[in-house]
Motif scaffolding. Structure first.
Motif, PDB file in Angstrom:
ATOM      1  N   ALA A  52      -2.130  14.407   8.530  1.00  0.00           N
ATOM      2  CA  ALA A  52      -1.635  13.875   7.267  1.00  0.00           C
ATOM      3  C   ALA A  52      -0.607  12.784   7.530  1.00  0.00           C
ATOM      4  CB  ALA A  52      -1.021  14.992   6.438  1.00  0.00           C
ATOM      5  N   PHE A  53      -0.666  11.766   6.695  1.00  0.00           N
ATOM      6  CA  PHE A  53       0.303  10.683   6.794  1.00  0.00           C
ATOM      7  C   PHE A  53       0.376   9.973   5.454  1.00  0.00           C
ATOM      8  CE2 PHE A  53      -3.742   8.722   7.823  1.00  0.00           C
ATOM      9  CZ  PHE A  53      -3.705   7.505   7.148  1.00  0.00           C
ATOM     10  N   SER A  54       1.393   9.160   5.319  1.00  0.00           N
ATOM     11  CA  SER A  54       1.482   8.334   4.112  1.00  0.00           C
ATOM     12  C   SER A  54       1.853   6.916   4.498  1.00  0.00           C
ATOM     13  CB  SER A  54       2.510   8.900   3.121  1.00  0.00           C
ATOM     14  OG  SER A  54       3.807   8.822   3.658  1.00  0.00           O
ATOM     15  N   LEU A  55       1.492   6.025   3.630  1.00  0.00           N
ATOM     16  CA  LEU A  55       1.934   4.642   3.690  1.00  0.00           C
ATOM     17  C   LEU A  55       2.786   4.440   2.444  1.00  0.00           C
ATOM     18  CD1 LEU A  55      -1.412   2.905   4.685  1.00  0.00           C
ATOM     19  CD2 LEU A  55       0.588   3.229   6.142  1.00  0.00           C
ATOM     20  N   VAL A  56       4.024   4.022   2.643  1.00  0.00           N
ATOM     21  CA  VAL A  56       4.927   3.769   1.528  1.00  0.00           C
ATOM     22  C   VAL A  56       5.316   2.301   1.614  1.00  0.00           C
ATOM     23  CG1 VAL A  56       7.107   4.371   0.411  1.00  0.00           C
ATOM     24  CG2 VAL A  56       5.757   6.147   1.565  1.00  0.00           C
ATOM     25  N   ASP A  57       4.724   1.506   0.757  1.00  0.00           N
ATOM     26  CA  ASP A  57       4.876   0.058   0.799  1.00  0.00           C
ATOM     27  C   ASP A  57       4.611  -0.469   2.218  1.00  0.00           C
ATOM     28  OD1 ASP A  57       5.232  -2.463  -0.320  1.00  0.00           O
ATOM     29  OD2 ASP A  57       7.394  -2.458   0.040  1.00  0.00           O
ATOM     30  N   GLY A  58       3.575   0.113   2.844  1.00  0.00           N
ATOM     31  CA  GLY A  58       3.142  -0.328   4.165  1.00  0.00           C
ATOM     32  C   GLY A  58       3.793   0.389   5.326  1.00  0.00           C
ATOM     33  N   GLN A  59       4.862   1.127   5.090  1.00  0.00           N
ATOM     34  CA  GLN A  59       5.529   1.876   6.163  1.00  0.00           C
ATOM     35  C   GLN A  59       4.778   3.187   6.398  1.00  0.00           C
ATOM     36  OE1 GLN A  59       8.404   1.115   7.977  1.00  0.00           O
ATOM     37  NE2 GLN A  59       8.391  -0.910   7.058  1.00  0.00           N
ATOM     38  N   TYR A  60       4.478   3.475   7.662  1.00  0.00           N
ATOM     39  CA  TYR A  60       3.714   4.661   8.044  1.00  0.00           C
ATOM     40  C   TYR A  60       4.663   5.832   8.279  1.00  0.00           C
ATOM     41  CZ  TYR A  60       0.741   7.655  10.951  1.00  0.00           C
ATOM     42  OH  TYR A  60       0.038   8.710  11.473  1.00  0.00           O
ATOM     43  N   PHE A  61       4.320   6.994   7.724  1.00  0.00           N
ATOM     44  CA  PHE A  61       5.093   8.212   7.917  1.00  0.00           C
ATOM     45  C   PHE A  61       4.152   9.373   8.195  1.00  0.00           C
ATOM     46  CE2 PHE A  61       7.620   5.555   5.081  1.00  0.00           C
ATOM     47  CZ  PHE A  61       8.857   5.579   5.706  1.00  0.00           C
ATOM     48  N   GLU A  62       4.424  10.129   9.243  1.00  0.00           N
ATOM     49  CA  GLU A  62       3.684  11.371   9.516  1.00  0.00           C
ATOM     50  C   GLU A  62       4.052  12.384   8.439  1.00  0.00           C
ATOM     51  OE1 GLU A  62       1.595  12.474  12.097  1.00  0.00           O
ATOM     52  OE2 GLU A  62       1.492  10.468  12.952  1.00  0.00           O
ATOM     53  N   ILE A 113       0.863  -1.192   0.000  1.00  0.00           N
ATOM     54  CA  ILE A 113       0.000   0.000   0.000  1.00  0.00           C
ATOM     55  C   ILE A 113       0.894   1.235   0.000  1.00  0.00           C
ATOM     56  CG2 ILE A 113      -1.776   1.308   1.211  1.00  0.00           C
ATOM     57  CD1 ILE A 113      -2.685  -1.349   2.474  1.00  0.00           C
ATOM     58  N   THR A 114       0.715   2.088  -0.990  1.00  0.00           N
ATOM     59  CA  THR A 114       1.474   3.333  -1.086  1.00  0.00           C
ATOM     60  C   THR A 114       0.519   4.453  -1.477  1.00  0.00           C
ATOM     61  OG1 THR A 114       3.510   2.160  -1.685  1.00  0.00           O
ATOM     62  CG2 THR A 114       3.400   4.507  -2.231  1.00  0.00           C
ATOM     63  N   TYR A 115       0.064   5.185  -0.478  1.00  0.00           N
ATOM     64  CA  TYR A 115      -0.801   6.349  -0.676  1.00  0.00           C
ATOM     65  C   TYR A 115      -0.499   7.371   0.415  1.00  0.00           C
ATOM     66  CZ  TYR A 115      -3.918   3.747  -3.840  1.00  0.00           C
ATOM     67  OH  TYR A 115      -4.446   3.032  -4.880  1.00  0.00           O
ATOM     68  N   ALA A 116      -0.747   8.639   0.112  1.00  0.00           N
ATOM     69  CA  ALA A 116      -0.644   9.714   1.101  1.00  0.00           C
ATOM     70  C   ALA A 116      -2.044  10.250   1.366  1.00  0.00           C
ATOM     71  CB  ALA A 116       0.263  10.825   0.591  1.00  0.00           C
ATOM     72  N   TYR A 117      -2.348  10.473   2.640  1.00  0.00           N
ATOM     73  CA  TYR A 117      -3.685  10.891   3.081  1.00  0.00           C
ATOM     74  C   TYR A 117      -3.615  12.196   3.867  1.00  0.00           C
ATOM     75  CZ  TYR A 117      -4.936   6.041   2.062  1.00  0.00           C
ATOM     76  OH  TYR A 117      -5.145   4.842   1.440  1.00  0.00           O
ATOM     77  N   ARG A 118      -4.688  12.989   3.736  1.00  0.00           N
ATOM     78  CA  ARG A 118      -4.834  14.184   4.576  1.00  0.00           C
ATOM     79  C   ARG A 118      -6.292  14.276   4.998  1.00  0.00           C
ATOM     80  NH1 ARG A 118      -3.887  18.945   1.325  1.00  0.00           N
ATOM     81  NH2 ARG A 118      -1.806  18.068   1.091  1.00  0.00           N
ATOM     82  N   PHE A 119      -6.504  14.388   6.302  1.00  0.00           N
ATOM     83  CA  PHE A 119      -7.834  14.576   6.880  1.00  0.00           C
ATOM     84  C   PHE A 119      -7.930  16.027   7.330  1.00  0.00           C
ATOM     85  CE2 PHE A 119      -6.872  10.126   7.213  1.00  0.00           C
ATOM     86  CZ  PHE A 119      -8.062   9.510   6.866  1.00  0.00           C
ATOM     87  N   CYS A 120      -8.920  16.741   6.817  1.00  0.00           N
ATOM     88  CA  CYS A 120      -9.110  18.155   7.141  1.00  0.00           C
ATOM     89  C   CYS A 120     -10.466  18.318   7.823  1.00  0.00           C
ATOM     90  CB  CYS A 120      -9.075  19.006   5.882  1.00  0.00           C
ATOM     91  SG  CYS A 120      -7.542  18.850   4.940  1.00  0.00           S
TER      92      CYS A 120
END
Length: 121
Positions: free
Chosen positions: A58-68, A42-49
């Motif tokens: 906001a956070f992203s999943l990069v090949d499953g790794q979570y990043f703020e 899973i590789t997507y970046a999300y933002r909840f406003c």
């Protein structure tokens, strides 16, 4: 994905009515960050406003790794709603698709990314 979904559902089942959305989103982030193997691919970046409080998460999943992320970082999927409407979606009082159709939840960007995140709920 079963373990992540189970952990998120267990957490959501214990949420008190007065729990702030920020706390809920932070808890979801902890669960996602603790399960990179299950989220691999899973590789997507999300933002909840949150439109009525100004909260942005906001956070992203990069090949499953979570990043703020910061609110200024690019996102594949931006979801906007009032705090009450967003809480209703997270607490399964309203389905994400129903909230979108009723204009309670506004999506900018990738529907595929949103649907992928909705699988966790």
């Amino acid at each position: 994905m079963g373990k992540v979904k189970t952990q998120i559902r267990q957490m959501l089942d214990q949420v008190r009515p007065d729990t702030p959305l920020r706390e809920l989103l932070d808890s979801v982030g902890v669960i996602l960050s603790n399960n990179p193997d299950e989220l691999r691919g899973i590789t997507y970046a999300y933002r909840f406003c949150v439109t009525d409080t100004g909260l942005v998460k906001a956070f992203s999943l990069v090949d499953g790794q979570y990043f703020e992320k910061t609110e200024m970082d690019e996102a594949d999927c931006i979801l906007s709603a009032t705090e009450k409407d967003m809480m209703d979606v997270f607490l399964r009082k309203q389905k994400p698709l129903t909230a979108l159709l009723r204009g309670k939840l506004i999506l900018s960007g990738s529907k595929a990314a949103m649907l992928r995140f909705a699988e966790f709920l």
